[in-house]
Scaffold this active site. Sequence first.
Site, PDB file in Angstrom:
ATOM      1  N   ARG A 178       9.718 -29.086 -46.462  1.00 48.94           N
ATOM      2  CA  ARG A 178       8.634 -30.087 -46.506  1.00 48.94           C
ATOM      3  C   ARG A 178       9.040 -31.346 -47.265  1.00 48.94           C
ATOM      4  O   ARG A 178       8.212 -31.971 -47.952  1.00 48.94           O
ATOM      5  CB  ARG A 178       7.352 -29.475 -47.109  1.00 48.94           C
ATOM      6  CG  ARG A 178       6.817 -28.273 -46.362  1.00 48.94           C
ATOM      7  CD  ARG A 178       6.393 -28.599 -44.926  1.00 48.94           C
ATOM      8  NE  ARG A 178       6.071 -27.375 -44.184  1.00 48.94           N
ATOM      9  CZ  ARG A 178       6.882 -26.822 -43.260  1.00 48.94           C
ATOM     10  NH1 ARG A 178       8.055 -27.370 -42.954  1.00 48.94           N
ATOM     11  NH2 ARG A 178       6.527 -25.742 -42.618  1.00 48.94           N
ATOM     12  N   SER A 229      -2.803 -27.126 -45.281  1.00 49.56           N
ATOM     13  CA  SER A 229      -2.484 -26.301 -46.449  1.00 49.56           C
ATOM     14  C   SER A 229      -2.252 -27.197 -47.664  1.00 49.56           C
ATOM     15  O   SER A 229      -1.497 -28.164 -47.588  1.00 49.56           O
ATOM     16  CB  SER A 229      -1.209 -25.500 -46.199  1.00 49.56           C
ATOM     17  OG  SER A 229      -1.427 -24.615 -45.134  1.00 49.56           O
ATOM     18  N   GLU A 304       1.514 -29.736 -51.251  1.00 46.82           N
ATOM     19  CA  GLU A 304       2.152 -30.344 -50.076  1.00 46.82           C
ATOM     20  C   GLU A 304       1.647 -31.777 -49.852  1.00 46.82           C
ATOM     21  O   GLU A 304       2.424 -32.684 -49.549  1.00 46.82           O
ATOM     22  CB  GLU A 304       1.857 -29.483 -48.846  1.00 46.82           C
ATOM     23  CG  GLU A 304       2.629 -29.941 -47.626  1.00 46.82           C
ATOM     24  CD  GLU A 304       2.440 -29.011 -46.434  1.00 46.82           C
ATOM     25  OE1 GLU A 304       2.432 -27.779 -46.624  1.00 46.82           O
ATOM     26  OE2 GLU A 304       2.309 -29.528 -45.326  1.00 46.82           O
TER      27      GLU A 304
HETATM   28  C1  LIG Z   1      -5.730 -29.117 -39.989  1.00 48.92           C
HETATM   29  C2  LIG Z   1      -4.339 -29.437 -40.475  1.00 48.92           C
HETATM   30  C3  LIG Z   1      -3.314 -28.566 -40.211  1.00 48.92           C
HETATM   31  C4  LIG Z   1      -2.003 -28.831 -40.663  1.00 48.92           C
HETATM   32  N1  LIG Z   1      -1.010 -27.964 -40.358  1.00 48.92           N
HETATM   33  C5  LIG Z   1       0.262 -28.235 -40.741  1.00 48.92           C
HETATM   34  C6  LIG Z   1       1.329 -27.331 -40.421  1.00 48.92           C
HETATM   35  O1  LIG Z   1       1.154 -26.305 -39.773  1.00 48.92           O
HETATM   36  N2  LIG Z   1       2.573 -27.661 -40.851  1.00 48.92           N
HETATM   37  C7  LIG Z   1       2.834 -28.809 -41.545  1.00 48.92           C
HETATM   38  O2  LIG Z   1       4.003 -29.057 -41.892  1.00 48.92           O
HETATM   39  N3  LIG Z   1       1.841 -29.679 -41.861  1.00 48.92           N
HETATM   40  C8  LIG Z   1       0.562 -29.419 -41.480  1.00 48.92           C
HETATM   41  N4  LIG Z   1      -0.439 -30.287 -41.815  1.00 48.92           N
HETATM   42  C9  LIG Z   1      -0.146 -31.484 -42.632  1.00 48.92           C
HETATM   43  C10 LIG Z   1       0.181 -32.752 -41.806  1.00 48.92           C
HETATM   44  O3  LIG Z   1      -0.455 -32.690 -40.544  1.00 48.92           O
HETATM   45  C11 LIG Z   1       1.682 -32.934 -41.603  1.00 48.92           C
HETATM   46  O4  LIG Z   1       2.357 -33.110 -42.839  1.00 48.92           O
HETATM   47  C12 LIG Z   1       1.976 -34.141 -40.690  1.00 48.92           C
HETATM   48  O5  LIG Z   1       3.307 -34.099 -40.287  1.00 48.92           O
HETATM   49  C13 LIG Z   1       1.697 -35.491 -41.356  1.00 48.92           C
HETATM   50  O6  LIG Z   1       1.724 -36.493 -40.366  1.00 48.92           O
HETATM   51  P1  LIG Z   1       0.837 -37.793 -40.489  1.00 48.92           P
HETATM   52  O7  LIG Z   1       1.161 -38.684 -39.335  1.00 48.92           O
HETATM   53  O8  LIG Z   1      -0.600 -37.466 -40.640  1.00 48.92           O
HETATM   54  O9  LIG Z   1       1.426 -38.408 -41.833  1.00 48.92           O
HETATM   55  P2  LIG Z   1       0.638 -39.068 -43.060  1.00 48.92           P
HETATM   56  O10 LIG Z   1      -0.234 -38.043 -43.693  1.00 48.92           O
HETATM   57  O11 LIG Z   1      -0.005 -40.334 -42.634  1.00 48.92           O
HETATM   58  O12 LIG Z   1       1.857 -39.385 -44.049  1.00 48.92           O
HETATM   59  C14 LIG Z   1       2.541 -38.328 -44.671  1.00 48.92           C
HETATM   60  C15 LIG Z   1       3.778 -38.900 -45.399  1.00 48.92           C
HETATM   61  O13 LIG Z   1       4.678 -39.425 -44.426  1.00 48.92           O
HETATM   62  C16 LIG Z   1       4.919 -40.806 -44.645  1.00 48.92           C
HETATM   63  N5  LIG Z   1       5.006 -41.437 -43.324  1.00 48.92           N
HETATM   64  C17 LIG Z   1       4.097 -41.379 -42.314  1.00 48.92           C
HETATM   65  N6  LIG Z   1       4.536 -42.065 -41.253  1.00 48.92           N
HETATM   66  C18 LIG Z   1       5.738 -42.575 -41.596  1.00 48.92           C
HETATM   67  C19 LIG Z   1       6.691 -43.407 -40.935  1.00 48.92           C
HETATM   68  N7  LIG Z   1       6.519 -43.840 -39.679  1.00 48.92           N
HETATM   69  N8  LIG Z   1       7.806 -43.770 -41.621  1.00 48.92           N
HETATM   70  C20 LIG Z   1       8.032 -43.340 -42.888  1.00 48.92           C
HETATM   71  N9  LIG Z   1       7.170 -42.546 -43.563  1.00 48.92           N
HETATM   72  C21 LIG Z   1       6.033 -42.179 -42.915  1.00 48.92           C
HETATM   73  C22 LIG Z   1       3.735 -41.308 -45.468  1.00 48.92           C
HETATM   74  O14 LIG Z   1       4.069 -42.433 -46.273  1.00 48.92           O
HETATM   75  C23 LIG Z   1       3.436 -40.080 -46.319  1.00 48.92           C
HETATM   76  O15 LIG Z   1       4.284 -40.018 -47.428  1.00 48.92           O
HETATM   77  C24 LIG Z   1      -1.747 -30.034 -41.377  1.00 48.92           C
HETATM   78  C25 LIG Z   1      -2.810 -30.920 -41.635  1.00 48.92           C
HETATM   79  C26 LIG Z   1      -4.085 -30.641 -41.184  1.00 48.92           C
HETATM   80  C27 LIG Z   1      -5.190 -31.629 -41.452  1.00 48.92           C
END
Ligand SMILES: Cc1cc2nc3c(=O)[nH]c(=O)nc-3n(C[C@H](O)[C@H](O)[C@H](O)COP(=O)(O)OP(=O)(O)OC[C@H]3O[C@@H](n4cnc5c(N)ncnc54)[C@H](O)[C@@H]3O)c2cc1C
Length: 317
Positions: A178, A229, A304
Amino acid sequence: MKSSVQSLIKELEIICPQNFSVNVSMADISSWRVGGCAAVLVNPSSLQQLIDVTVMLSAKKVPYLVIGNTTNLLFTDENIDAVIIQVGSSLSECRIEGEVIIAQAGLWVPKLARKAMQASLTGVEHICGIPGTLGGLIAMNGGSQRKSIGSAVSSVITVSECGTLNIYANADCKFSYRSSIFQRTNEIIVQVELILRKVDDKHRVRREMRNILQRRNEKFPRKLPSCGSVFVSNPSMYAAYGPPGKVIETYGMKGLGKGGAQVSNTHANFIVNNGGASAADILYLINFLRESVYNKTGYLMDVEAKYVNADGLVSNI
Ligand SMILES: Cc1cc2nc3c(=O)[nH]c(=O)nc-3n(C[C@H](O)[C@H](O)[C@H](O)COP(=O)(O)OP(=O)(O)OC[C@H]3O[C@@H](n4cnc5c(N)ncnc54)[C@H](O)[C@@H]3O)c2cc1C
């Protein structure tokens, strides 16, 4: 930055006239539905716009942060004195060449998984239920089923603060559980190349995804805002006591509430917003759970989700 918002708006009206908003409530748009107002939110509609915005902000020394779908971010209750750049559906092109997928960072992760399946490619079934963008997934090295996206990545292209395009090979991404180097740089991921494996029977890939989605739907709270999570599973704690959700439940903290936030009754490693939760409520619960589990087991659980403060800085919780 406050004094320069007006001059910033003038610049943005030239660079991306239709694609920015001021005073945007993060409580309205963030996954946890909490947070103060961001001074400016930009949604670039092309790579060139994204580069132009980044170069302009860097030249003016205006702080900015990049977000995807905010599904791993807890925004402060205070107003955020920074520019938020959201990489979303306008930057979500995707093409497949044999066993290689080349996709832009704004691509919706479940859509990427579906495209892989339709092309009879295996290797990313585990991401099919993750509700974020590909850029966020790479930055977080996200995944499920004890897998992480990093193992399928061949290269990542970013935009640096001065607007140049940088290419990272897999080893340069410093993927670990992660985590990736992109959490420690201010570079914006814009394109990702994945290498998967062709299979004869795409229905097997489809079945695997269906099973994963079904298990997630049974296990996870689906209707209330959350960030998935909260705590990362620690292998040593897992072996001794089980995963974070089980440990929190064992010590009687499932369902615990603070303000509008609650340790989910469905899955104790989720904190949900029952309506009107603040970031302070969520932080209170996180700290309470972490301290209680530490006192009982000696393990300090890592969080996380990342925290965004009033200066727009992203940090660990
Ligand atoms: C219901 C639910 C279930 C989930 N299940 C999982 C799971 O099974 N496994 C898991 O790993 N995660 C899970 N997550 C957490 C989350 O969905 C993941 O971490 C996801 O990959 C984050 O993507 P995001 O686009 O929402 O990023 P954001 O939350 O918008 O950003 C997360 C991080 O990435 C950085 N970031 C975002 N986009 C970029 C970019 N283009 N360039 C550089 N940095 C960037 C941001 O600055 C921040 O530090 C879950 C979340 C929810 C709400």
